[in-house]
Design a protein around this motif. Structure first.
Motif, mmCIF file in Angstrom:
data_model
loop_
_atom_site.group_PDB
_atom_site.id
_atom_site.type_symbol
_atom_site.label_atom_id
_atom_site.label_comp_id
_atom_site.label_asym_id
_atom_site.label_seq_id
_atom_site.Cartn_x
_atom_site.Cartn_y
_atom_site.Cartn_z
ATOM 1 N N HIS A 120 0.826 -1.211 0.000
ATOM 2 C CA HIS A 120 0.000 0.000 0.000
ATOM 3 C C HIS A 120 0.861 1.261 0.000
ATOM 4 C CE1 HIS A 120 -3.719 -2.179 0.289
ATOM 5 N NE2 HIS A 120 -3.257 -2.872 1.321
ATOM 6 N N LEU A 121 1.945 1.248 0.738
ATOM 7 C CA LEU A 121 2.843 2.400 0.767
ATOM 8 C C LEU A 121 3.475 2.623 -0.598
ATOM 9 C CD1 LEU A 121 4.729 4.362 2.815
ATOM 10 C CD2 LEU A 121 6.367 2.695 1.983
ATOM 11 N N VAL A 122 3.996 1.556 -1.199
ATOM 12 C CA VAL A 122 4.651 1.681 -2.502
ATOM 13 C C VAL A 122 3.647 2.154 -3.548
ATOM 14 C CG1 VAL A 122 5.834 0.418 -4.350
ATOM 15 C CG2 VAL A 122 6.479 0.036 -1.954
ATOM 16 N N LYS A 123 2.449 1.586 -3.537
ATOM 17 C CA LYS A 123 1.429 2.007 -4.496
ATOM 18 C C LYS A 123 1.105 3.494 -4.335
ATOM 19 C CE LYS A 123 -3.215 0.942 -6.166
ATOM 20 N NZ LYS A 123 -4.369 0.025 -6.030
ATOM 21 N N ALA A 124 0.941 3.942 -3.116
ATOM 22 C CA ALA A 124 0.647 5.353 -2.867
ATOM 23 C C ALA A 124 1.754 6.255 -3.397
ATOM 24 C CB ALA A 124 0.427 5.586 -1.376
ATOM 25 N N GLU A 125 3.001 5.837 -3.203
ATOM 26 C CA GLU A 125 4.137 6.637 -3.676
ATOM 27 C C GLU A 125 4.238 6.605 -5.194
ATOM 28 O OE1 GLU A 125 5.920 8.764 -1.858
ATOM 29 O OE2 GLU A 125 4.732 8.186 -0.120
ATOM 30 N N LEU A 126 3.941 5.466 -5.809
ATOM 31 C CA LEU A 126 3.952 5.375 -7.274
ATOM 32 C C LEU A 126 2.880 6.277 -7.866
ATOM 33 C CD1 LEU A 126 4.445 1.524 -7.739
ATOM 34 C CD2 LEU A 126 6.127 3.319 -8.249
ATOM 35 N N LEU A 127 1.716 6.295 -7.264
ATOM 36 C CA LEU A 127 0.626 7.145 -7.756
ATOM 37 C C LEU A 127 1.010 8.624 -7.711
ATOM 38 C CD1 LEU A 127 -2.412 5.281 -6.173
ATOM 39 C CD2 LEU A 127 -1.931 5.526 -8.631
ATOM 40 N N LYS A 128 1.808 9.015 -6.725
ATOM 41 C CA LYS A 128 2.259 10.411 -6.616
ATOM 42 C C LYS A 128 3.148 10.827 -7.788
ATOM 43 C CE LYS A 128 2.367 10.591 -1.554
ATOM 44 N NZ LYS A 128 3.282 10.738 -0.397
ATOM 45 N N LEU A 129 3.765 9.854 -8.464
ATOM 46 C CA LEU A 129 4.670 10.159 -9.580
ATOM 47 C C LEU A 129 3.931 10.534 -10.864
ATOM 48 C CD1 LEU A 129 7.242 7.240 -9.201
ATOM 49 C CD2 LEU A 129 7.585 9.640 -8.584
ATOM 50 N N ILE A 130 2.687 10.094 -10.994
ATOM 51 C CA ILE A 130 2.010 10.177 -12.287
ATOM 52 C C ILE A 130 1.800 11.612 -12.767
ATOM 53 C CG2 ILE A 130 -0.104 9.602 -13.536
ATOM 54 C CD1 ILE A 130 -0.172 6.994 -11.832
ATOM 55 N N ALA A 131 1.148 12.437 -12.007
ATOM 56 C CA ALA A 131 0.836 13.798 -12.472
ATOM 57 C C ALA A 131 2.089 14.614 -12.810
ATOM 58 C CB ALA A 131 -0.040 14.525 -11.464
ATOM 59 N N PRO A 132 3.093 14.670 -11.921
ATOM 60 C CA PRO A 132 4.260 15.482 -12.283
ATOM 61 C C PRO A 132 5.037 14.911 -13.465
ATOM 62 C CG PRO A 132 4.621 14.422 -10.153
ATOM 63 C CD PRO A 132 3.208 14.168 -10.542
ATOM 64 N N THR A 133 5.047 13.597 -13.592
ATOM 65 C CA THR A 133 5.784 13.002 -14.709
ATOM 66 C C THR A 133 5.075 13.273 -16.025
ATOM 67 O OG1 THR A 133 6.734 11.281 -13.315
ATOM 68 C CG2 THR A 133 6.664 10.850 -15.674
ATOM 69 N N ARG A 134 3.768 13.127 -16.046
ATOM 70 C CA ARG A 134 3.023 13.390 -17.288
ATOM 71 C C ARG A 134 3.154 14.838 -17.736
ATOM 72 N NH1 ARG A 134 -2.455 9.814 -16.176
ATOM 73 N NH2 ARG A 134 -1.502 7.787 -16.645
ATOM 74 N N ALA A 135 3.471 15.733 -16.829
ATOM 75 C CA ALA A 135 3.652 17.149 -17.168
ATOM 76 C C ALA A 135 5.065 17.466 -17.657
ATOM 77 C CB ALA A 135 3.325 18.017 -15.950
ATOM 78 N N GLU A 136 5.977 16.516 -17.578
ATOM 79 C CA GLU A 136 7.368 16.751 -17.968
ATOM 80 C C GLU A 136 7.529 16.823 -19.477
ATOM 81 O OE1 GLU A 136 10.614 14.720 -15.613
ATOM 82 O OE2 GLU A 136 8.891 13.507 -15.046
ATOM 83 N N ASP A 137 8.502 17.637 -19.912
ATOM 84 C CA ASP A 137 8.852 17.679 -21.324
ATOM 85 C C ASP A 137 9.279 16.291 -21.782
ATOM 86 O OD1 ASP A 137 8.385 20.391 -21.524
ATOM 87 O OD2 ASP A 137 10.488 20.943 -21.233
#
Length: 96
Positions: free
Chosen positions: A18-35
């Protein structure tokens, strides 16, 4: 250089899923916004909830390297230290 496909294979410790999943989910929005990010999609295994896969496409390897050195990746690594049994990154080229 041509488009780069990344398959990131992450296997969390069962008691830290659950911890790892929560942290992985946090990566999605900022990564999708990257050049250079074309897609950044997280998957969870139906039979083994501790197994995650990111399927990513990047315009080129250089922009993916910028991503790998980003603050949100550093934060993920810090937050999940000792919680992941295996983390394998495959750099791939789409053939057809």
């Amino acid at each position: 250089m041509s488009k780069l496909t990344i398959i990131a294979d992450i296997r969390a410790r069962e008691d830290k899923t659950h911890l790892v999943k929560a942290e992985l989910l946090k990566l999605i929005a900022p990564t999708r916004a990257e050049d250079g990010c074309i897609n950044y999609d997280l998957h969870q295994d139906n039979d083994n909830p501790a197994h995650f896969i990111f399927h990513e496409n990047w315009e080129n390897r250089e922009l993916w390297q910028v991503h790998m050195n980003s603050p949100h990746i550093a934060n993920y690594l810090e937050a999940t230290e000792g919680c992941v049994d295996e983390f394998i990154v495959h750099e791939m080229t789409h053939i057809e």
